[in-house]
Design an enzyme around this catalytic site. Structure first.
Site, short mmCIF file in Angstrom:
data_model
loop_
_atom_site.label_atom_id
_atom_site.label_comp_id
_atom_site.label_asym_id
_atom_site.label_seq_id
_atom_site.Cartn_x
_atom_site.Cartn_y
_atom_site.Cartn_z
N HIS A 86 -1.00 -13.76 -29.64
CA HIS A 86 0.47 -13.65 -29.58
C HIS A 86 0.94 -12.21 -29.47
O HIS A 86 2.09 -11.96 -29.12
CB HIS A 86 1.14 -14.39 -30.75
CG HIS A 86 1.22 -13.63 -32.04
ND1 HIS A 86 0.35 -13.84 -33.08
CD2 HIS A 86 2.08 -12.68 -32.45
CE1 HIS A 86 0.68 -13.04 -34.09
NE2 HIS A 86 1.72 -12.32 -33.74
N ASP A 132 -5.34 -18.20 -31.74
CA ASP A 132 -4.54 -16.97 -31.65
C ASP A 132 -5.49 -15.76 -31.68
O ASP A 132 -5.54 -15.02 -32.65
CB ASP A 132 -3.53 -16.93 -32.81
CG ASP A 132 -2.48 -15.84 -32.62
OD1 ASP A 132 -2.47 -15.21 -31.55
OD2 ASP A 132 -1.69 -15.64 -33.57
N GLN A 222 5.54 -8.63 -40.72
CA GLN A 222 5.83 -8.34 -39.32
C GLN A 222 5.22 -6.99 -38.90
O GLN A 222 5.40 -6.00 -39.59
CB GLN A 222 7.35 -8.30 -39.10
CG GLN A 222 7.97 -9.62 -38.70
CD GLN A 222 7.40 -10.85 -39.37
OE1 GLN A 222 6.54 -11.49 -38.81
NE2 GLN A 222 7.86 -11.17 -40.58
N GLY A 223 4.53 -6.97 -37.81
CA GLY A 223 3.91 -5.73 -37.33
C GLY A 223 2.44 -5.62 -37.70
O GLY A 223 1.73 -4.78 -37.17
N ASP A 224 2.01 -6.44 -38.66
CA ASP A 224 0.59 -6.45 -39.03
C ASP A 224 -0.22 -7.38 -38.14
O ASP A 224 -1.46 -7.35 -38.17
CB ASP A 224 0.42 -6.89 -40.49
CG ASP A 224 0.95 -5.85 -41.47
OD1 ASP A 224 0.73 -4.65 -41.22
OD2 ASP A 224 1.56 -6.24 -42.47
N SER A 225 0.44 -8.23 -37.39
CA SER A 225 -0.23 -9.20 -36.54
C SER A 225 -1.34 -8.55 -35.71
O SER A 225 -1.21 -7.42 -35.26
CB SER A 225 0.75 -9.85 -35.56
OG SER A 225 1.42 -10.88 -36.20
N1 ARG Z 1 3.66 -12.78 -36.67
C1 ARG Z 1 3.68 -11.55 -37.38
C2 ARG Z 1 3.49 -10.37 -36.43
O1 ARG Z 1 3.59 -10.58 -35.25
C3 ARG Z 1 2.70 -11.53 -38.51
C4 ARG Z 1 3.15 -12.38 -39.59
C5 ARG Z 1 2.22 -12.43 -40.72
N2 ARG Z 1 2.99 -12.94 -41.79
C6 ARG Z 1 2.52 -13.15 -43.01
N3 ARG Z 1 3.36 -13.54 -43.91
N4 ARG Z 1 1.27 -13.00 -43.30
O2 ARG Z 1 3.38 -9.24 -36.83
#
Ligand code: ARG
Length: 268
Positions: A86, A132, A222-225
């Site tokens: 993603h 993913d 967010q941003g850790d993905s």
């Molecule tokens: N989708 C998020 C990203 O693009 C990562 C989300 C992870 N969230 C969590 N609660 N572990 O950065």
């Protein structure tokens, strides 16, 4: 006197509003005293602490053509970076850079590496359906140590309460901005049965693994993905999704690396 008071009114309203908006999520996420709410001492990866990148030489971040960090990743071979599908599904290789060896985004340390190819798992549709996972090919190999891939024989690592480490440059709270410096946090793996109870059909047991404390407080955000979830020198997960960040009863969900070892290795 009057003239000096009025221009301040918008500022006062803004600060009041900011507190209303920030207070609920931040308190839940990190349990910091209110005095720290609007300081710059952000602790990204909710509930984590700054990490020494020399201890994790294979952790990298992805940046766009303007140099903005948008995801994490990990070197799994000298010219291959493992990340989440993603993160890169809508991007083209020439417009993605991999930054290695730079804990602080504002420094010039480490190297910025061009990407020549992006492979995303062909079954990837959305993070909630699994697969993913993506592999980036670097323009040239780097001489840094790489992280080992978990394999199906590492089944034991996916059991309840394995202590794992998640790394990233993401947000410190649900509404927070990305961090300037690399952070790490320790989270226990949550078994499949338990995680299925929480997320029902959005959790695909053979494609995902969950991690987090029952009371929340520590999580990727967010941003850790795309960033790594590791046990020792082995990557077992890729930051994929969650409901908010660090909420009680809502563990973070990661791509189960061992389910894709062969597909990943086929890119080497
Ligand atoms: N989708 C998020 C990203 O693009 C990562 C989300 C992870 N969230 C969590 N609660 N572990 O950065």
């Amino acid at each position: 006197m009057r003239r000096r008071l009025w221009p301040n009114l918008p500022a006062v309203l803004f600060v009041t509003l900011a507190f209303w908006v920030v207070l609920p999520t931040t308190t839940v996420a990190t349990e910091e005293p209110p005095s720290e709410l609007n300081t710059a001492s952000a602790t990204p990866i909710v509930g984590g602490k700054p990490a020494d990148i020399d201890q994790y030489p294979w952790v990298v971040y992805l940046s766009d053509s303007r140099g903005k960090q948008f995801c994490g990743g990990a070197l799994v071979a000298s010219d291959k970076v493992l990340t989440a599908a993603h993160c890169v599904i809508d991007r083209r290789a020439p417009r993605v850079d991999v930054v290695a060896g730079r804990a602080d985004k504002n420094s010039q340390r480490g190297r910025v590496l061009g990407v020549t190819d992006i492979w995303s798992h062909p079954d990837y549709r959305s993070p909630y359906q699994g697969a993913d996972v993506a592999v980036l090919t670097l323009r040239e190999p780097v001489s840094r140590s790489v992280v080992k891939l978990a394999t199906p024989s590492d089944d034991g690592l996916y059991g309840d309460s394995t202590e794992a480490t998640v790394l990233g440059w993401g947000a410190r709270s649900e509404e927070g901005q990305h961090s300037d410096v690399l952070h790490r946090a320790t989270v226990p793996v949550v078994g499949d049965a338990e995680c299925a109870k929480v997320y029902d059909r959005q959790f695909v047991p053979n494609a995902m693994v969950c991690a987090g404390y029952p009371d929340g407080g520590v999580d990727a955000c967010q941003g850790d993905s795309g960033g790594p979830l590791v046990v020792g020198n082995k990557i077992i997960g890729i930051v994929s999704w969650g409901v908010g960040c660090a909420r009680p009863g809502k563990p973070g969900v990661y791509t189960e690396v061992a389910a894709y070892t062969d597909r990943i290795r086929a890119r080497f």
